[in-house]
Scaffold this motif. Structure first.
Motif, PDB file in Angstrom:
ATOM      1  N   TRP A 255       0.825  -1.222   0.000  1.00 18.79           N
ATOM      2  CA  TRP A 255       0.000   0.000   0.000  1.00 18.79           C
ATOM      3  C   TRP A 255       0.849   1.257   0.000  1.00 18.79           C
ATOM      4  CZ3 TRP A 255      -4.617  -0.468  -1.624  1.00 18.79           C
ATOM      5  CH2 TRP A 255      -5.383  -1.596  -1.340  1.00 18.79           C
ATOM      6  N   GLY A 256       2.020   1.220   0.612  1.00 13.62           N
ATOM      7  CA  GLY A 256       2.858   2.417   0.722  1.00 13.62           C
ATOM      8  C   GLY A 256       3.363   2.961  -0.604  1.00 13.62           C
ATOM      9  N   SER A 257       3.263   2.189  -1.667  1.00 14.17           N
ATOM     10  CA  SER A 257       3.761   2.642  -2.973  1.00 14.17           C
ATOM     11  C   SER A 257       2.706   3.398  -3.775  1.00 14.17           C
ATOM     12  CB  SER A 257       4.238   1.445  -3.784  1.00 14.17           C
ATOM     13  OG  SER A 257       3.129   0.647  -4.166  1.00 14.17           O
ATOM     14  N   ASN A 258       1.539   3.642  -3.173  1.00 15.86           N
ATOM     15  CA  ASN A 258       0.442   4.321  -3.862  1.00 15.86           C
ATOM     16  C   ASN A 258       0.056   3.549  -5.131  1.00 15.86           C
ATOM     17  OD1 ASN A 258      -1.525   6.191  -4.418  1.00 15.86           O
ATOM     18  ND2 ASN A 258      -0.113   7.798  -5.042  1.00 15.86           N
ATOM     19  N   PRO A 259      -0.314   2.279  -4.983  1.00 14.15           N
ATOM     20  CA  PRO A 259      -0.532   1.420  -6.154  1.00 14.15           C
ATOM     21  C   PRO A 259      -1.662   1.856  -7.079  1.00 14.15           C
ATOM     22  CG  PRO A 259      -1.239   0.333  -4.156  1.00 14.15           C
ATOM     23  CD  PRO A 259      -0.540   1.580  -3.736  1.00 14.15           C
ATOM     24  N   LYS A 260      -2.656   2.568  -6.576  1.00 10.77           N
ATOM     25  CA  LYS A 260      -3.731   3.013  -7.464  1.00 10.77           C
ATOM     26  C   LYS A 260      -3.217   4.007  -8.491  1.00 10.77           C
ATOM     27  CE  LYS A 260      -7.502   1.947  -4.433  1.00 10.77           C
ATOM     28  NZ  LYS A 260      -8.685   2.335  -3.738  1.00 10.77           N
ATOM     29  N   ASN A 261      -2.220   4.788  -8.100  1.00 12.51           N
ATOM     30  CA  ASN A 261      -1.615   5.736  -9.036  1.00 12.51           C
ATOM     31  C   ASN A 261      -0.400   5.152  -9.745  1.00 12.51           C
ATOM     32  OD1 ASN A 261      -3.488   7.732  -8.474  1.00 12.51           O
ATOM     33  ND2 ASN A 261      -2.291   8.525  -6.773  1.00 12.51           N
ATOM     34  N   ASN A 262       0.060   3.986  -9.294  1.00 11.99           N
ATOM     35  CA  ASN A 262       1.219   3.327  -9.898  1.00 11.99           C
ATOM     36  C   ASN A 262       0.911   1.859 -10.197  1.00 11.99           C
ATOM     37  OD1 ASN A 262       3.139   5.568  -9.598  1.00 11.99           O
ATOM     38  ND2 ASN A 262       2.874   5.192  -7.411  1.00 11.99           N
ATOM     39  N   PRO A 263      -0.179   1.573 -10.919  1.00 12.40           N
ATOM     40  CA  PRO A 263      -0.542   0.167 -11.139  1.00 12.40           C
ATOM     41  C   PRO A 263       0.460  -0.589 -12.002  1.00 12.40           C
ATOM     42  CG  PRO A 263      -1.901   1.588 -12.502  1.00 12.40           C
ATOM     43  CD  PRO A 263      -1.103   2.484 -11.591  1.00 12.40           C
ATOM     44  N   ASP A 264       1.267   0.126 -12.774  1.00 15.39           N
ATOM     45  CA  ASP A 264       2.223  -0.527 -13.663  1.00 15.39           C
ATOM     46  C   ASP A 264       3.618  -0.617 -13.062  1.00 15.39           C
ATOM     47  OD1 ASP A 264       0.241  -0.852 -15.614  1.00 15.39           O
ATOM     48  OD2 ASP A 264       0.600   1.170 -16.381  1.00 15.39           O
TER      49      ASP A 264
END
Length: 166
Positions: A52-61
């Motif tokens: 979650w800490g990587s902001n996956p919704k904004n970094n899905p790739d």
């Protein structure tokens, strides 16, 4: 902590509360220190990880190697702080990421986990709904295994205990 003390009287191994990414640094130090002060043991630490800490919704790739690197750092952080074996009760590359990323991440993570001395158990947690070939419903047993299900089925993990003990 008091409830854990009662459980410890059974003689069974006792795990600490399962941590999410923020837990090792936020609330667990206080809990752990209180347990130590009261002579309540924790034989292993339960952890969850979803990046979650990587902001996956904004970094899905995000690259699977980068995701895997963060996973390794998280496990190392928890182990180094608490010096207890880990049971990874839930993990994946994040539900916002597609099947190809999940598979690439697992191909890196599974052999690593099998060879990491301080990981005793692990369980992948399949995300559901909206991501490529993931099943929409958790209880849908009528469809064949997904690509991830096949990867998991075909992975030969290290036995959790010696055959003699089993």
């Amino acid at each position: 902590v008091a409830a854990m003390g009662d459980l410890a009287k059974t003689g069974l191994r006792i795990g600490g509360p399962s941590l999410r990414e923020g837990g090792p640094k936020k609330w667990m130090p206080t809990f752990y220190d209180l347990a130590q002060e009261n002579n309540v043991r924790m034989d292993f630490m339960g952890v969850h990880w979803y990046d979650w800490g990587s902001n996956p919704k904004n970094n899905p790739d995000d690259d699977a190697k980068d995701i895997f690197g963060r996973f390794k750092r998280y496990l190392s952080t928890v182990y180094n702080r608490y010096q207890r074996p880990l049971w990874i009760t839930e993990f994946n590359a994040n539900p916002a990421r597609d099947t190809a990323t999940q598979i690439a991440f697992l191909k890196l993570a599974l052999p690593y986990l099998d060879n990491l001395d301080y990981v005793e158990r692990y369980a992948y947690f399949q995300p559901f709904g909206g991501n490529g070939d993931f099943r929409e419903e958790r209880n849908d047993t009528s469809t064949p295994l997904t690509r991830i299900g096949k990867l998991w089925r075909d992975h030969e993990s290290v036995p959790a205990m010696d055959q003699e003990v089993y």
